[in-house]
Design a protein around this motif. Structure first.
Motif, short mmCIF file in Angstrom:
data_model
loop_
_atom_site.label_atom_id
_atom_site.label_comp_id
_atom_site.label_asym_id
_atom_site.label_seq_id
_atom_site.Cartn_x
_atom_site.Cartn_y
_atom_site.Cartn_z
N THR A 367 40.85 30.39 91.04
CA THR A 367 41.95 30.20 90.08
C THR A 367 41.64 30.88 88.76
O THR A 367 42.49 31.57 88.18
CB THR A 367 42.18 28.69 89.85
OG1 THR A 367 42.48 28.07 91.10
CG2 THR A 367 43.33 28.46 88.90
N GLU A 369 39.38 33.32 88.28
CA GLU A 369 39.25 34.75 88.46
C GLU A 369 40.61 35.43 88.62
O GLU A 369 40.78 36.58 88.21
CB GLU A 369 38.39 35.05 89.70
CG GLU A 369 36.96 34.58 89.60
CD GLU A 369 36.19 35.30 88.50
OE1 GLU A 369 36.44 36.50 88.31
OE2 GLU A 369 35.35 34.67 87.85
N LEU A 370 41.57 34.72 89.22
CA LEU A 370 42.91 35.28 89.36
C LEU A 370 43.70 35.20 88.06
O LEU A 370 44.47 36.11 87.72
CB LEU A 370 43.68 34.55 90.47
CG LEU A 370 43.25 34.81 91.91
CD1 LEU A 370 43.98 33.87 92.85
CD2 LEU A 370 43.54 36.25 92.31
N ARG A 371 43.52 34.10 87.35
CA ARG A 371 44.33 33.86 86.15
C ARG A 371 44.08 34.90 85.06
O ARG A 371 45.01 35.38 84.41
CB ARG A 371 44.05 32.46 85.61
CG ARG A 371 44.97 32.07 84.45
CD ARG A 371 44.64 30.69 83.92
NE ARG A 371 45.02 29.67 84.91
CZ ARG A 371 44.15 28.86 85.49
NH1 ARG A 371 42.86 28.97 85.22
NH2 ARG A 371 44.56 27.94 86.34
N LEU A 374 45.62 38.37 85.95
CA LEU A 374 47.07 38.20 86.01
C LEU A 374 47.66 38.04 84.62
O LEU A 374 48.75 38.55 84.33
CB LEU A 374 47.42 36.98 86.88
CG LEU A 374 47.45 37.20 88.39
CD1 LEU A 374 47.67 35.88 89.11
CD2 LEU A 374 48.56 38.18 88.75
N LEU A 414 42.14 42.33 90.58
CA LEU A 414 42.86 41.42 91.47
C LEU A 414 42.77 41.89 92.92
O LEU A 414 42.57 41.10 93.84
CB LEU A 414 44.33 41.34 91.05
CG LEU A 414 44.67 40.45 89.85
CD1 LEU A 414 46.12 40.64 89.44
CD2 LEU A 414 44.41 38.99 90.19
N ILE A 418 41.24 39.82 96.08
CA ILE A 418 42.04 39.50 97.26
C ILE A 418 41.44 40.12 98.51
O ILE A 418 41.35 39.49 99.57
CB ILE A 418 43.50 39.97 97.06
CG1 ILE A 418 44.16 39.16 95.94
CG2 ILE A 418 44.30 39.84 98.35
CD1 ILE A 418 45.50 39.70 95.49
N THR A 552 33.50 34.35 92.89
CA THR A 552 34.08 33.35 93.80
C THR A 552 33.03 32.64 94.64
O THR A 552 33.33 31.63 95.27
CB THR A 552 35.07 34.03 94.76
OG1 THR A 552 34.37 35.00 95.53
CG2 THR A 552 36.19 34.70 93.97
#
Length: 724
Positions: A367, A369-371, A374, A414, A418, A552
């Motif tokens: 969360t 690492e993505l936030r 983004l 990102l 992914i 992660t």
């Protein structure tokens, strides 16, 4: 011990005593609980009374014959009676036949079972009360002996019932029985169940228990008579298997024609013997043997009965002990299984709890690492849109370029995150296959080093690359992309955990039919107790450091799976505060079915026709690919209709066809292109989320989604750089 046979007794008694004996027989028969049958005849001088138990455990015959009266001083004396009492089965059967009595005969040759102790105690009381003469001393001695026998038997039975310790039972029994029989030696010979034959012979075993009357008697404990002259004795083998008690009054007479056996018996001072078999669950377990070691001895029938009863009760005791041992073993096994199962459940619970915590930590990490990227992508793109829609103020070009670079960097971050998650799930599910081809180890190492140079520079870390193989010998057969992923993850991880001014190095060399990659750093190191958890998924060993080291927790787990996918192995050595060294061995995987000779010049050899056909129904994907390939100076033809694609490919004859797996007809298109003579030399690149073994056989290469532009161009260049 007295030589009087206690099963056949005769003496002279008075009229009053005889009357008491007949009353005793009648009283015993009146006991309804036992169900006795009394047959008697007292109407003549030669009278009798036969007492038979319906259960067959008591058969006693009383016979009386009147003696002539003897005058004394002119007076007539009361008559005396010749009394004969027996419980011998053969004698009673003979009597029944002679009298032609209307009752069942006792089976001839079968010894009667336990004689009721109460009857003999009453007999003893009557005789002791009426002592007119000493002529009945033999019966009193016999009865005393019988009572003693019953007491010993009762003691043995009681001991068996009170204990499940087989060693204690057998040891005590041989001592008590030897004392009662007054023999020189009593022993138990136990057969070896693994060598007990079914041909009537005795097989082999050894003496396991022994009791001697004196220390001068030769000990036989532990004796293993392996000589065949001991086992093969006429008829004795069958008798023992049938449960018969065997007696030998004089071995010199019995075995006169068996010198081998006779010599064996003499060597152990055996001159008379009595043997009772011990049969457990229908199988001959052992023998209960009494020895007379100084002279011959006539064995009485009562002694045979007694030893037979002891053998029967020992059989029960051994069976009970074996059952108890089996129950205890099953109980122990069950308890062990319960303990093991409990431990497994506990470990499973702990593992589940640990996995739950790790997964939660992983989700928190993902969360975060993505936030972050983004936020950059959405925020900066929104800013650009805002400034582009405003007519009053124009955003400087430098600022626009900076925003676009940040957006691109965040987008790449990102995409890497992914791809890492997708790659791990594919590997864990076993859906990944190797794309084997020949490549340059040095080139792959340089590509990875170059991709991490800026990251190392920003972290103020010296990144080194050392080559230990000659330039001409660095060609290697394997999955170049997966091997580069392995190196990338290990180098990136080393940079992450190495302090400022530290050093991270990559060393590559070729061993015997394998490539070796070694990544060494001067980082914080890994504790010895944490090494087993190093390659587990969702694990971050430095959680206590907060978010100083982002990630992660999938990097090393993914690395290990990639190494195993390439049939390799990975090892790590580390010291806290000094650094870590990761070493990877990858075998040289030569795909015989797709072996291609590489050209010396690795630059693309593009012929006159640079046409590429894309068969894709998704407009956004097709637009991205067309823009990239057009910018790379390729001629791109986009086909949407898959039903007519094959004819257009045959017509245009491109160098390469790109097919999306999401097309329902993708497999048929690839197969037809491969097997048609007009198209079989055209290269096929498949776009897919995953790939199967069958699909891999029908294509030249594949690219996993989401599409990475640089990787797409590399794959196309690679495919067009080789000739079939």
């Amino acid at each position: 011990m007295s030589n009087v046979d206690s099963s056949q007794i005769s003496c002279i008694l008075s009229t009053a005593t005889v009357e008491e004996l007949y009353l005793l027989w009648q009283k015993t028969s009146a006991d309804d609980k036992r169900g006795y049958l009394l047959i008697e005849d007292q109407t003549i001088a030669d009278s009798f009374a036969l007492l038979i138990s319906q259960k067959g455990d008591l058969s006693v015959l009383l016979q009386t014959t009147i003696e002539p009266p003897y005058p004394s001083n002119g007076h007539q004396l009361d008559p005396l009676y010749q009394v004969f009492i027996t419980w011998n089965a053969d004698e009673i059967n003979n009597f029944i036949e002679s009298k032609n009595l209307p009752t069942r005969a006792i089976q001839k040759g079968k010894l009667t079972k336990t004689i009721e102790q109460k009857l003999f105690l009453n007999l003893l009381t009557i005789l002791n009360t009426n002592r007119q003469t000493d002529v009945c001393r033999p019966i009193q001695n016999a009865l005393d002996q019988r009572v003693t026998q019953e007491k010993v038997l009762y003691q043995v039975i009681s001991h068996i019932r009170q204990s499940l310790d087989l060693t204690e039972i057998l040891d005590t029994t041989v001592q008590e029985v030897r004392d009662f029989l007054q023999v020189d030696r009593l022993l138990i010979f136990q057969f070896d169940p693994e060598h007990l034959p079914n041909d009537g012979s005795l097989g082999w075993g050894r003496v396991t228990y022994e009791s001697k009357s004196s220390e001068s008697i030769t000990p036989l404990l532990g004796l293993k008579p392996l000589d065949s002259c001991f086992s093969y004795v006429p008829e004795h083998q069958k008798k023992f298997h049938q449960g018969t008690i065997v007696t030998v009054d004089d071995v010199n007479k019995e075995y006169v024609f068996f010198p081998c056996l006779l010599e064996f018996l003499h060597s152990h001072s055996i001159y008379a013997k009595m043997v009772a078999p011990i049969v457990v669950r229908g199988k001959l377990w052992g023998l209960l043997i009494a020895h007379q070691c100084s002279q011959a001895r006539v064995w009485q029938s009562s002694e045979k009965i007694f030893l037979g009863h002891i053998g029967e009760h020992l059989s029960v005791a051994i069976d009970q002990a074996q059952l108890y041992a089996e129950v205890q073993a099953q109980k122990k096994n069950f308890e062990q299984r319960v303990i093991e199962r409990t431990r497994e459940l506990k470990e499973s619970l702990l593992a589940s709890q640990s996995a739950y915590r790790s997964k939660n930590a992983f989700l928190d990490s993902v969360t975060h690492e993505l936030r972050t990227p983004l936020t950059c992508v959405i925020g900066l793109s929104a800013t650009l849109l805002h400034w582009s829609s405003s007519s009053s103020v124009v955003l400087p070009v430098e600022k626009q370029h900076q925003y676009l670079e940040t957006i691109q960097k965040s987008g790449k971050q990102l995409l890497e995150l992914i791809n890492e998650i997708l790659e791990f799930s594919q590997l864990e599910a076993g859906n990944s296959l190797l794309n084997i081809r020949q490549f340059s180890l040095i080139r792959s190492g340089n590509l990875v080093i170059k991709s991490l140079e800026q990251e190392a520079k920003n972290a103020q870390i010296n990144l080194e690359f050392e080559i230990k193989s000659d330039l001409e010998q660095d060609l290697f057969w394997g999955d170049a992309e997966r091997i580069e992923q392995i190196i990338y993850h290990l180098l990136s991880n080393a940079i992450k955990f190495t302090p400022v001014q530290g050093r991270v190095s990559l060393k590559i060399w070729k061993g015997q039919n394998e490539a070796v990659f070694q990544i060494e750093d001067t980082g914080i190191g890994i504790a010895k107790e944490n090494l087993p958890r190093l390659f587990e998924k969702f694990e971050q060993l430095e959680k206590y450091r907060g978010r100083v080291y982002p990630g992660t927790g999938l990097g090393l787990a993914l690395t290990k799976q990639l190494v195993e996918l390439n049939h390799g192995r990975i090892e790590v050595k580390s010291t806290i505060g000094e650094g870590s060294t990761f070493t990877v061995w990858i075998p040289n995987n030569i795909d015989k079915q797709r072996k291609i000779l590489a050209k010396k010049n690795t630059e693309p050899i593009l012929g006159f026709n640079k046409t590429i056909i894309l068969i894709e129904q998704d407009e956004e994907t097709a637009t991205l690919i067309c823009e990239l390939l057009t910018a790379a100076q390729y001629q791109i033809v986009w086909l949407i209709d898959s039903s007519t694609a094959l004819k257009k490919v045959e017509l245009l004859q491109p160098k390469l066809v790109i097919v999306d797996k999401e097309l329902s007809a993708h497999y048929h298109i690839s197969r037809d292109l491969r097997y048609l003579k007009t198209t079989q030399n055209i290269k096929i690149l498949l776009l897919s989320n995953q790939i199967s073994y069958n699909e891999q056989n029908e294509i030249d290469d594949y690219l996993l989604k989401p599409i990475q532009p640089n990787l797409l161009l590399q794959r196309i260049t690679s495919l067009l750089s080789y000739e079939s």
